[in-house]
Design a protein around this motif. Structure first.
Motif, PDB file in Angstrom:
ATOM      1  N   ILE A   1     129.465  58.300 -19.018  1.00  0.00           N
ATOM      2  CA  ILE A   1     128.434  59.300 -18.761  1.00  0.00           C
ATOM      3  C   ILE A   1     127.160  59.024 -20.042  1.00  0.00           C
ATOM      4  N   GLY A   2     127.473  58.086 -20.734  1.00  0.00           N
ATOM      5  CA  GLY A   2     126.305  57.456 -21.467  1.00  0.00           C
ATOM      6  C   GLY A   2     126.119  57.871 -22.945  1.00  0.00           C
ATOM      7  N   ASN A   3     127.568  58.174 -23.460  1.00  0.00           N
ATOM      8  CA  ASN A   3     127.706  58.690 -24.841  1.00  0.00           C
ATOM      9  C   ASN A   3     128.356  57.811 -25.614  1.00  0.00           C
ATOM     10  N   PRO A   4     128.366  57.531 -26.975  1.00  0.00           N
ATOM     11  CA  PRO A   4     128.968  56.705 -27.635  1.00  0.00           C
ATOM     12  C   PRO A   4     130.408  56.810 -27.532  1.00  0.00           C
ATOM     13  N   ASP A   5     131.097  55.654 -27.637  1.00  0.00           N
ATOM     14  CA  ASP A   5     132.610  55.900 -27.595  1.00  0.00           C
ATOM     15  C   ASP A   5     133.267  54.509 -28.297  1.00  0.00           C
ATOM     16  N   GLY A   6     134.308  54.735 -28.590  1.00  0.00           N
ATOM     17  CA  GLY A   6     135.162  53.649 -29.159  1.00  0.00           C
ATOM     18  C   GLY A   6     136.770  53.930 -28.916  1.00  0.00           C
ATOM     19  N   ASP A   7     137.563  52.976 -29.428  1.00  0.00           N
ATOM     20  CA  ASP A   7     138.917  53.103 -29.184  1.00  0.00           C
ATOM     21  C   ASP A   7     139.544  54.362 -29.795  1.00  0.00           C
ATOM     22  N   ASN A   8     139.047  54.871 -30.978  1.00  0.00           N
ATOM     23  CA  ASN A   8     139.628  55.930 -31.584  1.00  0.00           C
ATOM     24  C   ASN A   8     138.236  57.008 -31.861  1.00  0.00           C
ATOM     25  N   TYR A   9     137.506  57.121 -30.965  1.00  0.00           N
ATOM     26  CA  TYR A   9     136.311  57.951 -31.218  1.00  0.00           C
ATOM     27  C   TYR A   9     135.455  58.253 -30.071  1.00  0.00           C
ATOM     28  N   VAL A  10     134.816  59.341 -30.073  1.00  0.00           N
ATOM     29  CA  VAL A  10     133.751  59.804 -29.155  1.00  0.00           C
ATOM     30  C   VAL A  10     132.670  60.501 -29.680  1.00  0.00           C
ATOM     31  N   ALA A  11     131.375  60.469 -29.535  1.00  0.00           N
ATOM     32  CA  ALA A  11     130.459  61.332 -30.115  1.00  0.00           C
ATOM     33  C   ALA A  11     129.697  61.678 -29.075  1.00  0.00           C
TER      34      ALA A  11
ATOM     35  N   PHE B   1     127.648  52.177 -30.219  1.00  0.00           N
ATOM     36  CA  PHE B   1     128.049  52.105 -29.015  1.00  0.00           C
ATOM     37  C   PHE B   1     128.437  50.834 -28.329  1.00  0.00           C
ATOM     38  N   ARG B   2     129.323  51.010 -27.319  1.00  0.00           N
ATOM     39  CA  ARG B   2     129.909  49.812 -26.529  1.00  0.00           C
ATOM     40  C   ARG B   2     129.522  49.672 -25.185  1.00  0.00           C
ATOM     41  N   HIS B   3     128.932  50.814 -24.656  1.00  0.00           N
ATOM     42  CA  HIS B   3     128.703  50.821 -23.210  1.00  0.00           C
ATOM     43  C   HIS B   3     127.067  51.470 -23.217  1.00  0.00           C
ATOM     44  N   THR B   4     126.420  51.276 -22.178  1.00  0.00           N
ATOM     45  CA  THR B   4     125.254  51.735 -22.072  1.00  0.00           C
ATOM     46  C   THR B   4     125.041  53.355 -22.325  1.00  0.00           C
ATOM     47  N   VAL B   5     124.069  53.698 -23.007  1.00  0.00           N
ATOM     48  CA  VAL B   5     123.851  55.181 -23.625  1.00  0.00           C
ATOM     49  C   VAL B   5     122.423  55.559 -23.015  1.00  0.00           C
TER      50      VAL B   5
END
Length: 876
Positions: A532-542, A721-725
């Motif tokens: 959905i275009g929000n920052p994420d990682g293996d152990n976090y979301v924002a 971020f590791r995906h498009t935001v």
């Protein structure tokens, strides 16, 4: 009587109070709150754990059901696994007495108690093994409580319980082996599994090694040893049974979170040159660089180190015992540098920061063997001291000649290390005629106290800490926002916040902010955020990059926007702004606090709504959030053919500075013309409507590669971020020129998925109104129970934005109904058309079975412990 008790047990008092006194003195000296303006908060303690402690307090005092589930965990998630990893320490009960900004004082108290209790537990173990060497027991207990691992990990409070329980478990182990009484061993190990399964796993591995050493050290006959092995295995399994109170539920949690990231490929290689490990035997061998990667923290006192070496030369100790101990030591050393063994100790996952977390076990092993050697001291001890003396000299020479390789080492730290090593060697070498044993041990105790104190100071001085103000001010603002929201609305909803102290602010303040940071975050959640275009990682979301669509569909009912600094009255509160949302102009301002404005989103749907069944076919679209959001909204509103809500736009003007001009921007690469000069690209556009405008940034456009500006100021956005935001850059700006600038941080820049979009705002709002009308009505909700009415057409299904979990149970019109997983993330259900009474209830998976197993294990333990008494009375 009191004097006699103290005289008999003074090693225990020394083991507890000396570490507490030393560290309290250091905290006062550093001005840690409540003794000054600083705090103990640093690294994960300041960014993660302190928020868990605040949530722990709120949960126990106000809503115990949140032990099982919380909507403050990102967009919702089970919490029993989180409690089992972060919060089940008995020491955490102290946090019930500390609220808000005073929580940092509670953290100091808990830290001090864990230092003290580790020393006390070790002193008790050593006292049990040899009561004659009391001053030595005290010295080694202090060494254990203040060893390098403990000091380096004092901010990882959740792990420190392992240091408290390990000596107690070993006491229970000896009771088990020597008297066949399992109670102490089973209960301490079982409780450790409940308190922190992760560290308990490491302890269980060590117990197998310890039993092997014990078996060779106390070998009698094969028959007796087989019997003892059976007792050990049976008691260990019984302890695991006791731990099943939380263990089974936790294993399920791991299977959908950390278990999804298991290392698939194992490289049979050394992770670094093992000789570097010896650098950690010098004082002050710790700094910030050692946190993400480095060698294991192995520092112990010179007394313990030299006595550990003496163990292998002591003729009073059986040869087979020394050989076995040597082989186990080699295995432990290899574990700290050989990748497969390192993975094995960490549950087949590489640690994210804090490498070689099991090294506290290595230090314990060394100290325990050192105590065994010191208990067998003889005149020959002085002769064999030349061996550890020569070895340690080699360590100093190696580090001194390779100072550039070790950022924590300096000439000063090496000189101090040598001084204490020499003092220890001299005292250990003195004959009985020059100094009797008691006087010698007393002086060794003093040397150990100073050595461990100086090491702690030098190590901790290498870290920076949050000031109390940096913690207290945002905490106060968050509390004000919480109070304001409670006065507005007490229903279940989510909140989009444009500022934060940490990603766990929502958890700490019992607000559903949509952001979260945890080692046990379910994999499906960051996967969804990435779509959905929000920052994420293996152990976090924002949840920092919301749009009108995601706000509406995720029930972000309120949005909190910090005021400009000029609007805030003194004293100024600095808030970390992580996003800017011009589209908040579409929402209604309903409340203002001292530092923030609160907007109500009139277009937010309920977390349960009626959707077209085409949602079942929602595609996974990484790095394409615009199409994902479009598809989601169309499915939710039964739109066919698909409606477009976003339209790509061209910039009116693009200015290239120190980089070649190109016509095509999206996915094009740009290089500096002159590497020594600054390069930037300036993008200008003038909105033709008052619609919302968004840009998309691919993962290569994060803060590591580029700095973004809006006009002459930094563009507020979460840069990792590791995906498009998706970033909102304009709303109600018709005719106003918008200027975005990308400043290169490296010699080249790839405009990865860089596109400007205009949203058809009115079309989106109209669709969101439809979703809202078709949402759950008459809703009543708690953390674990949601009730309401839902009406469905023939082509519709029940959809939710509640993350899928086996613990959720659906009842429709009084009948149990199966749930399904939709969007690879959420709970859904296929229901017939018409109006239905919906009841969703959450019960932690396997909690009931775990409780039964735990109760049965405790019952079996009682029977075993009272077997002879029950037999006499004819019960067995």
């Amino acid at each position: 009587m009191k004097k006699e008790f103290i005289k008999k047990n003074y090693p225990l008092f020394i083991g507890f109070f000396v570490p507490v006194t030393i560290m309290l003195g250091y905290f006062i000296y550093r001005g840690m709150y409540p003794f000054g303006k600083s705090s103990l908060l640093t690294v994960d303690l300041g960014q993660q754990y302190v928020d868990f402690f605040a949530a722990y307090r709120d949960t126990l005092l106000h809503d115990p059901t949140k032990i099982f589930y919380s909507f403050s965990k990102a967009i919702g998630g089970e919490m029993l696994g989180e409690f089992a990893y972060y919060l089940l320490s008995p020491f955490n009960l102290i946090f019930l007495f500390f609220k808000g900004k005073t929580l940092t004082a509670g953290i100091m108290l808990v830290t001090l108690l864990k230092y003290g209790c580790s020393g006390l537990a070790m002193a008790w173990l050593l006292q049990k093994r040899n009561k004659k060497t009391r001053l030595v027991n005290s010295a080694l207990a202090i060494t254990y409580a203040m060893m390098g691992w403990f000091v380096a990990n004092q901010f990882n409070l959740l792990w420190l319980d392992a240091c408290v329980f390990l000596p107690l478990i070993i006491v229970g182990f000896y009771n088990l082996m020597e008297t066949a009484k399992p109670a102490c061993y089973v209960l301490f190990l079982g409780f450790m599994i409940i308190v922190n399964y992760y560290m308990a796993y490491m302890i269980c591995i060590f117990l197998v090694l310890f039993f092997i050493w014990y078996a060779f050290d106390n070998f009698e006959t094969p028959k007796i040893m087989l019997k003892k092995a059976a007792i050990f295995v049976g008691s260990s399994l019984l302890a695991v049974g006791v731990g099943c109170l939380t263990l089974l539920s936790t294993l399920y949690t791991l299977s959908v979170s950390k278990g999804q990231y298991m290392q698939e490929k194992i490289n049979f290689k050394l992770e670094y040159d093992p000789i570097k490990m010896v650098s950690k035997l010098t004082m002050g061998a710790f700094n910030f660089d050692q946190l993400p990667s480095g060698q294991p923290n192995l520092f112990i006192s010179s007394l313990a180190l030299f006595a550990f070496c003496l163990f292998f030369f002591c003729k009073k100790i059986k040869l087979r015992s020394r050989i076995t101990a040597f082989l186990i030591t080699c295995f432990l050393i290899l574990s700290m540098c050989f990748e497969p063994l390192d993975l094995f100790w960490h549950g087949m996952q590489f640690p994210v920061w804090y490498p070689y977390r099991f090294s506290f076990i290595v230090s314990f092993w060394m100290i325990f063997l050192a105590h065994t050697a010191l208990s067998k001291r003889s005149r020959q001890t002085r002769i064999f001291l030349t061996v550890p003396g020569i070895l340690y000299a080699g360590v100093i020479i190696y580090v001194a000649t390779n100072l550039k390789k070790f950022s924590f080492a300096s000439k000063q730290t090496l000189i101090i290390s040598v001084v204490f090593a020499l003092l220890t060697l001299i005292l250990m070498s003195l004959t009985d005629k020059l100094l009797d044993f008691d006087s010698k041990d007393f002086l060794l105790l003093i040397v150990v106290i100073f050595e461990m104190s100086i090491n702690a100071c030098m190590s901790l001085n290498n870290l920076s800490y949050l000031t109390q103000k940096e913690f207290a001010d945002p905490t106060k603002t968050l509390a004000q926002d919480k109070k304001a929201l409670d006065s507005l609305d007490k229903s279940l909803y989510r909140v989009a916040s444009l500022y934060c102290r940490t990603k766990n602010d929502g958890l700490a303040q019992n607000m559903n902010f949509g952001s979260y940071f945890s080692s046990a975050l379910e994999k499906s959640i960051p996967d969804f955020y990435g779509q959905i275009g929000n920052p994420d990682g293996d152990n976090y979301v924002a949840y920092t990059n919301g749009t009108l669509i995601t706000d509406g569909l995720l029930d972000m009912k309120y949005l909190i926007q910090p005021k400009d600094s000029a609007e805030i009255e003194q004293p100024k509160t600095d808030l970390n702004i992580v996003s800017e949302r011009p589209d908040a102009a579409e929402y209604n301002l309903v409340k203002e606090t001292e530092s923030t404005r609160i907007y109500r989103n009139p277009y937010s749907a309920n977390i349960i709504y009626a959707s077209n069944r085409s949602l079942l076919n929602q595609k996974i679209l990484y790095n394409d959030p615009i199409n994902y959001q479009t598809s989601w909204l169309n499915s939710a509103t039964s739109t066919w053919p698909s409606t477009r809500y976003f339209y790509p736009c061209n910039f009116n003007e693009v200015i290239f500075q120190n980089t070649p001009k190109q016509v095509n921007l999206t996915n094009s690469s740009f290089k500096k013309i002159k590497c020594s000069k600054e390069a930037k690209i300036i993008f200008k556009f003038t909105p033709k409507t008052d619609d919302s405008y968004y840009i998309t940034l691919g993962p290569c456009l994060n803060s590591d590669n580029v700095t973004w500006y809006r006009g002459n100021r930094l563009l507020n956005h979460y840069g990792t971020f590791r995906h498009t935001v998706v970033i909102n850059v304009a709303n109600h700006d018709k005719g106003n020129e918008i200027v975005l600038t990308a400043r290169f941080k490296k010699d080249s820049l790839w405009l990865n998925n860089f596109v400007l979009y205009q949203m058809d705002t009115q079309a989106v709002l109209n669709k969101l109104e439809q979703v809202k009308i078709n949402s759950l009505t008459n809703m009543k909700a708690t953390s674990t129970l949601i009730k309401g009415d839902l009406s469905l057409d023939s082509n519709q299904m029940m959809a939710t934005t509640i993350p899928y979990n086996q613990g959720w149970h659906l009842t429709v019109d009084g009948k149990s109904t199966s749930i399904i997983k939709i969007q690879n993330t959420f709970i859904g259900a296929i229901l017939s058309s018409g109006k239905h009474r919906i009841v969703l209830k959450y019960v932690p998976p396997y909690l009931g079975i775990g409780c039964i197993v735990s109760l049965l294990s405790c019952g079996l333990l009682i029977v075993i412990c009272n077997f002879s008494r029950l037999k006499k009375r004819g019960f067995v």
